[in-house]
Scaffold this motif. Structure first.
Motif, short mmCIF file in Angstrom:
data_model
loop_
_atom_site.label_atom_id
_atom_site.label_comp_id
_atom_site.label_asym_id
_atom_site.label_seq_id
_atom_site.Cartn_x
_atom_site.Cartn_y
_atom_site.Cartn_z
N LEU A 14 -5.99 13.19 1.03
CA LEU A 14 -5.54 12.07 0.21
C LEU A 14 -5.69 12.41 -1.27
N SER A 21 0.55 5.73 -0.79
CA SER A 21 -0.41 6.82 -0.95
C SER A 21 0.31 8.15 -0.99
N THR A 72 -4.13 1.61 -9.03
CA THR A 72 -4.20 2.92 -8.39
C THR A 72 -5.64 3.37 -8.32
N TYR A 88 0.84 -1.21 0.00
CA TYR A 88 0.00 0.00 0.00
C TYR A 88 0.87 1.25 0.00
N TYR A 129 -3.97 6.74 -4.18
CA TYR A 129 -3.39 5.65 -3.42
C TYR A 129 -3.32 4.41 -4.31
N LYS A 178 -9.13 3.81 1.63
CA LYS A 178 -8.77 5.20 1.92
C LYS A 178 -8.56 5.41 3.41
#
Lengths: 114, 113
Positions: free
Chosen positions: A45, A33, A55, A31, A48, B100
């Motif tokens: 954000l 980001s 992606t 992972y 990521y 997220k």
């Protein structure tokens, strides 16, 4: 251990120029980001990735592109820089199952767009 | 989508006094919650996290946080602060519905001598 390495640390661009912020990690994390940090706005954000070739967009993806061709690297591209993209950018990585694991952050890249 | 609200942008507190930094979250599904600390001119580092189980979570540097589902809160506490705790503190939330990790706007902790 290098951890998460971001380059460059500082960059000044003119409006309309393009550039790539580099991010590399040596922890074999799936992972990765990108966040931007602006005063009073916290971290937001941008994009990521949960693994090579995958992606997805975050909260503020407009004006930025990413790709993930290897596990180690996750570059962030600004195709046509705007003053609104003046910010400090942080790359972060985590082990697989990133949303439950600890994010490891780079030292940041400070970008100024004139 | 999940979100997090940090109610105080700045918190001044005298050295050796207790402190509480407030965090509330919003999500329609189960959440994972985190507190990160950012010292001046550095990246962020994890203080503690709640994934499941005991609602009281202990972290590094004497910090702890309590998950309160009914209040949708995850407040950070320390019984006695030191000058070295001067930093910005960020609450973050994620879920198992997407990948997220969303951060709050941060709280600056000012330690007064």
């Amino acid at each position: 251990n290098a951890g998460v390495t971001q380059t460059p640390k500082f960059q000044v661009l003119k409006t309309g120029q393009s550039m790539t912020l580099q991010c590399a990690q040596d922890m074999n994390h799936e992972y990765m980001s990108w966040y931007r940090q602006d005063p009073g706005m916290g971290l937001r954000l941008i994009h990521y990735s949960v693994g090579a070739g995958i992606t997805d967009q975050g909260e503020v993806p407009n004006g930025y592109n990413v790709s993930r061709s290897t596990t180690e690297d996750f570059p962030l591209r600004l195709l046509s820089a705007a003053p609104s993209q003046t910010s400090v950018y942080f790359c972060a990585s985590s082990q697989s199952g990133g949303v439950t694991g600890e994010l490891f952050f780079g030292e940041g890249s400070r970008l100024t767009v004139l | 989508a999940q979100s997090v609200t940090q109610l105080d942008s700045q918190v001044p507190v005298f050295e050796e006094a207790p402190v509480e930094l407030r965090c509330n979250y919003s999500s329609s599904v189960s959440v994972y919650l985190f507190w990160y600390v950012q010292y001046p001119n550095q990246g962020l580092q994890l203080l503690l996290k709640y994934l499941s189980g005991s609602t009281l979570v202990k972290g590094i540097n004497g910090f702890e946080a309590e998950f309160n589902k009914s209040q949708t809160s995850f407040h950070l506490r320390k019984p006695s602060v030191h000058i070295s705790d001067t930093a910005e503190y960020f609450c973050a939330v994620s879920t198992n519905r997407d990948d997220k990790i969303i951060f709050g706007k941060g709280t600056r902790l000012h330690i007064l001598p």
